[in-house]
Design an enzyme around this catalytic site. Sequence first.
Site, PDB file in Angstrom:
ATOM      1  N   GLY A  22       0.830  -1.197   0.000  1.00 39.41           N
ATOM      2  CA  GLY A  22       0.000   0.000   0.000  1.00 39.41           C
ATOM      3  C   GLY A  22       0.861   1.242   0.000  1.00 39.41           C
ATOM      4  O   GLY A  22       2.090   1.176   0.068  1.00 39.41           O
ATOM      5  N   ASP A  26      -5.830  -3.706  -4.553  1.00 42.52           N
ATOM      6  CA  ASP A  26      -6.323  -3.889  -3.185  1.00 42.52           C
ATOM      7  C   ASP A  26      -7.841  -3.880  -3.151  1.00 42.52           C
ATOM      8  O   ASP A  26      -8.472  -4.685  -2.456  1.00 42.52           O
ATOM      9  CB  ASP A  26      -5.748  -2.820  -2.253  1.00 42.52           C
ATOM     10  CG  ASP A  26      -5.978  -1.394  -2.746  1.00 42.52           C
ATOM     11  OD1 ASP A  26      -6.305  -1.207  -3.939  1.00 42.52           O
ATOM     12  OD2 ASP A  26      -5.817  -0.463  -1.939  1.00 42.52           O
ATOM     13  N   THR A  50      -4.694   4.443   3.741  1.00 41.27           N
ATOM     14  CA  THR A  50      -4.168   5.747   3.351  1.00 41.27           C
ATOM     15  C   THR A  50      -5.260   6.567   2.688  1.00 41.27           C
ATOM     16  O   THR A  50      -5.382   7.772   2.906  1.00 41.27           O
ATOM     17  CB  THR A  50      -2.984   5.576   2.381  1.00 41.27           C
ATOM     18  OG1 THR A  50      -2.015   4.718   2.981  1.00 41.27           O
ATOM     19  CG2 THR A  50      -2.350   6.917   2.061  1.00 41.27           C
TER      20      THR A  50
END
Length: 257
Positions: free
Chosen positions: A8, A108, A132
Amino acid sequence: MVVLVDIGNTNIVISVNDGDSFLDSFRIYSDQKKTGDEYFVIFQTLLRQSGLDFSSVDRVVLSSVVPNLTRAVAKILKRLFNTEPLIVTHDIEAGLNKSSIPQELGSDILSNLACAHNKYPDRCVLTMDFGTALTFSVVDEKGNVVGVAIAPGLITAVNSLFGNTAQLPQVELKIPDSSLGRNSCDSIRSGIMYGYAGLADAMIRKMEAELNVHLFVIATGGLSKTISPLIPRIDELDGLHTLKGLKLISDLNQKSF
């Protein structure tokens, strides 16, 4: 044994699955300035400390939303386990209707939707991922990717306040006692925690109104557990949801290894 790696923008998560359960998980900072050798040592050390027998790993799956790290980490994984990692793309089998997958959909989010549809194939499911970025992604009962909404994540919002204001401090996020803070830290906590809870609730209601359906809501991501008490519409809290999606994708693409 399957090793799952999720890169990520903030963290790289590494997890080991024996087919029935997740044996161990590690989270390290995503740093594009690190060399491949540095990452190799970090990965190797963490996995050795967990007691992993490297020769027992027969599959490795890699999801990445950081293109500059994808190839370097893939090489490291091949070097560690002597097997070509499966890199999650739109072309692989995920149990979803491929024609409905938007070209720009992150791997993701694809993993989240795959897991959601596999868990609840007869439901229209919304996955909220508190990372995030805060992402809202919906898959319907036919396996169609309905759509995605993206907002800045909670930590991203806090860091923006801290970096762009002269007198506001960086704070640890937790639910404050009141929506009306009496100091800077509690004021920020109130604005972020209650504000994002309201954002989540509003997005759920807006999506349900547009789709004319009651959504089954799954929350995942680093801060999902922290904020979940403020969002009563969450039906399931699963910190391993994305990793479970990667494990599912691994199982569906065994012939690719």
